[in-house]
Scaffold this motif. Structure first.
Motif, mmCIF file in Angstrom:
data_model
loop_
_atom_site.group_PDB
_atom_site.id
_atom_site.type_symbol
_atom_site.label_atom_id
_atom_site.label_comp_id
_atom_site.label_asym_id
_atom_site.label_seq_id
_atom_site.Cartn_x
_atom_site.Cartn_y
_atom_site.Cartn_z
ATOM 1 N N ALA A 45 -12.286 -18.236 -43.670
ATOM 2 C CA ALA A 45 -12.185 -18.957 -44.944
ATOM 3 C C ALA A 45 -10.735 -19.089 -45.385
ATOM 4 O O ALA A 45 -10.299 -20.162 -45.842
ATOM 5 C CB ALA A 45 -12.997 -18.232 -46.013
ATOM 6 N N PHE A 46 -9.960 -18.023 -45.259
ATOM 7 C CA PHE A 46 -8.578 -18.016 -45.728
ATOM 8 C C PHE A 46 -7.714 -18.994 -44.935
ATOM 9 O O PHE A 46 -7.003 -19.835 -45.515
ATOM 10 C CB PHE A 46 -8.010 -16.599 -45.612
ATOM 11 N N VAL A 47 -7.795 -18.931 -43.604
ATOM 12 C CA VAL A 47 -6.962 -19.803 -42.770
ATOM 13 C C VAL A 47 -7.392 -21.262 -42.909
ATOM 14 O O VAL A 47 -6.554 -22.169 -43.012
ATOM 15 C CB VAL A 47 -7.031 -19.368 -41.294
ATOM 16 N N ALA A 48 -8.704 -21.500 -42.937
ATOM 17 C CA ALA A 48 -9.200 -22.869 -43.044
ATOM 18 C C ALA A 48 -8.776 -23.500 -44.366
ATOM 19 O O ALA A 48 -8.441 -24.693 -44.421
ATOM 20 C CB ALA A 48 -10.720 -22.893 -42.902
ATOM 21 N N ALA A 49 -8.783 -22.724 -45.458
ATOM 22 C CA ALA A 49 -8.405 -23.262 -46.772
ATOM 23 C C ALA A 49 -6.937 -23.691 -46.795
ATOM 24 O O ALA A 49 -6.601 -24.760 -47.313
ATOM 25 C CB ALA A 49 -8.667 -22.218 -47.857
ATOM 26 N N ILE A 50 -6.068 -22.861 -46.235
ATOM 27 C CA ILE A 50 -4.639 -23.192 -46.220
ATOM 28 C C ILE A 50 -4.364 -24.438 -45.383
ATOM 29 O O ILE A 50 -3.630 -25.349 -45.793
ATOM 30 C CB ILE A 50 -3.822 -21.998 -45.686
ATOM 31 N N THR A 51 -4.949 -24.503 -44.200
ATOM 32 C CA THR A 51 -4.681 -25.634 -43.311
ATOM 33 C C THR A 51 -5.295 -26.931 -43.833
ATOM 34 O O THR A 51 -4.712 -28.008 -43.672
ATOM 35 C CB THR A 51 -5.194 -25.341 -41.894
ATOM 36 N N PHE A 63 -10.927 -22.141 -37.116
ATOM 37 C CA PHE A 63 -11.229 -21.060 -38.062
ATOM 38 C C PHE A 63 -12.414 -21.410 -38.959
ATOM 39 O O PHE A 63 -13.210 -20.533 -39.319
ATOM 40 C CB PHE A 63 -9.989 -20.726 -38.889
ATOM 41 N N TYR A 64 -12.540 -22.685 -39.308
ATOM 42 C CA TYR A 64 -13.722 -23.087 -40.066
ATOM 43 C C TYR A 64 -14.987 -22.872 -39.233
ATOM 44 O O TYR A 64 -16.012 -22.399 -39.737
ATOM 45 C CB TYR A 64 -13.622 -24.560 -40.479
ATOM 46 N N SER A 65 -14.921 -23.203 -37.957
ATOM 47 C CA SER A 65 -16.071 -23.034 -37.076
ATOM 48 C C SER A 65 -16.453 -21.570 -36.930
ATOM 49 O O SER A 65 -17.633 -21.216 -36.921
ATOM 50 C CB SER A 65 -15.779 -23.631 -35.702
ATOM 51 N N ALA A 66 -15.440 -20.706 -36.800
ATOM 52 C CA ALA A 66 -15.721 -19.272 -36.697
ATOM 53 C C ALA A 66 -16.452 -18.781 -37.937
ATOM 54 O O ALA A 66 -17.424 -18.021 -37.853
ATOM 55 C CB ALA A 66 -14.415 -18.505 -36.503
#
Length: 478
Positions: free
Chosen positions: A101-107, A140-143
């Protein structure tokens, strides 16, 4: 299994609420990515005052998204396999949910920008950076997507208990997804300096991305704090699936493949309509502000539909719910197609089309979840995340194809840049209506035939499989 039953009875409402908070934020993010990102691309990202150049860049970006999302389909099963093998003090799934969630939100927030003006000053560099950032976001969203929905079979083995858990989770996700529909244009227009014919400007869309990403991350953290996986002998996999055998697991689970096939066909039709809804209000009706009303309608009827799911499944089989839902959606599309510029008829039709979607999602999710035990009995080992990754995998493929259709159609009929409803020709409008209404109706009919002929994993069959597993699994793992 008595110990499992006792543990399940001790479940409090808090874990369910925490799980629903996670799915709430997750669908906020999904709506931003699957529906509104492409609107940002076609209406705001490229503004070089050269329509042909902008159309070319939109086409390239659309193609990059399609290629990356299709290519990543081959990564998702391996991601599921990695998650299945994860062992931490916090469980198998929660670390992936929170970090993802954290990485997907930033990207994603970065993707709602032109990377400091590179779309104009250096288009080639922009496209390279776009591809890299989009790929990172999607991985990261997929994970997170695989992990969050793979938790359901880890929380219970009982079909009815799973239905209750999934219902609460889906209430959260419906509310999250439709809240975006309500808030997208008010947020975008509030933070925009230039209204741009009702489509807002890049500053407004970036603010929308930041707010949505923050909500998604907060929901993931609440889920991580409030949920706990059930311990059971059936989840102690002494025979682990290797990387080379991941696709064999999927290929040999015929019920998983057929429900996925039906869901893919259905999802294409469903997503085409959902993704074109805002276009319809901007470029056909000519009043994007009315789109928020649709969000309110969808929240109300969506929550009602999901809340009724456990009751409906006690009176009707999942198969009957599936076919009834498709019939309602088909009737809604016919009404939508003849609504023209009538705002209220369009709102009723779009709301009616949305009404059965949460029910279909739950029917598909429950069938895929039950296929975990089906595959366990058939193959001799349990693959929770590998099986559950199929649903987001299908969503991703459907989203990739739909995104391409939406982007190319917008260019084809002139719904790009600063265009308004007055700029759309009669020919362009006819082309748009054929794509938005005729093709989805055909896809819904095909999905019904596939489901009717090939999906045989009913609630009764799953109960029989679990009973057989209870008798055999202990000996199989000695």
């Amino acid at each position: 299994m008595e110990a499992v039953a006792v543990a399940e009875k001790k479940n409090s409402m808090w874990p369910r609420i925490a799980y629903a908070c996670g799915t709430f934020g997750h669908d906020v993010f999904y709506a931003m990515l699957a529906t509104y990102f492409m609107i940002f691309v076609t209406s705001n990202l490229f503004s070089s005052n050269n329509p042909s150049r902008d159309a070319y860049m939109i086409g390239v970006v659309t193609t990059i998204i399609m290629v990356l999302r299709v290519a990543e389909l081959f990564i998702d099963p391996f991601m599921g396999n990695i998650i299945d093998k994860t062992k931490t003090r916090w469980g198998r799934f929660k670390p992936w949910v929170i970090v993802g969630a954290f990485v997907a939100a930033i990207t994603l927030a970065a993707l709602f920008t032109d990377f400091g003006g590179l779309t104009v000053t250096n288009p080639t560099l922009y496209l390279i950076l776009f591809a890299i950032v989009y790929f990172i976001m999607d991985v990261f969203y997929s994970a997170k997507d695989v992990a969050i929905w793979s938790m359901i079979p880890a929380l219970s083995f009982d079909s009815h208990e799973r239905e209750i858990t999934a219902t609460v989770a889906r209430i959260g996700s419906v509310f999250g997804g439709q809240l975006v529909t309500i808030m997208v244009m008010p947020i975008v227009l509030y933070f925009s300096v230039n209204q741009n014919g009702g489509a807002g400007d890049p500053q407004g869309w970036f603010a929308f991305a930041c707010i949505g990403g923050g909500i998604a991350t907060l929901g993931a953290i609440i889920l991580g704090i409030g949920t706990k996986e059930q311990e059971s002998a059936l989840r102690e996999n002494k025979v682990e699936t290797s990387f080379k055998d991941v696709f064999k697991v999927l290929a040999k689970n015929d019920q998983l493949l057929w429900i996925a096939c039906a869901y893919l066909i259905l999802g294409l039709g469903q997503n085409i309509v959902n993704n074109f809804n805002l276009y319809y209000f901007i470029y056909v009706i000519g009043d994007a502000t009315k789109f928020s009303i649709l969000g309110i309608i969808n929240v109300v009827i969506g929550l009602m539909a999901v809340a009724l799911f456990p009751v409906l499944t006690t009176k009707f089989s999942r198969r009957k719910l599936f076919f009834s839902s498709l019939a309602i959606m088909t009737a809604a599309l016919i009404l939508y197609a003849v609504s023209g510029t009538n705002v209220w008829m369009a709102l009723v039709a779009a709301g009616l089309f949305n009404l059965p979607q949460p029910l279909i999602f739950l029917v598909v999710l429950m069938t895929i979840t039950d296929s975990v035990e089906y595959g366990q009995l058939k193959l001799g080992h349990r693959d929770e995340a590998v099986c559950l990754c199929v649903r987001p995998l299908v969503d991703k493929l459907s989203g990739a194809i739909t995104g391409g259709i939406v982007g190319l159609t917008a260019v084809w009929v002139g719904m790009t840049g600063g265009a308004t409803a007055a700029d759309i020709t009669a020919g362009g409008l006819l082309k748009f209506q054929l794509i938005m209404f005729a093709i989805p109706v055909l896809l819904l009919v095909i999905a019904a035939f596939v489901y009717r002929g090939k999906v045989t994993l009913t609630e009764e069959e799953h109960a029989r499989i679990v009973e057989e597993l209870e008798e055999k699994w202990e000996d199989m793992n000695k």
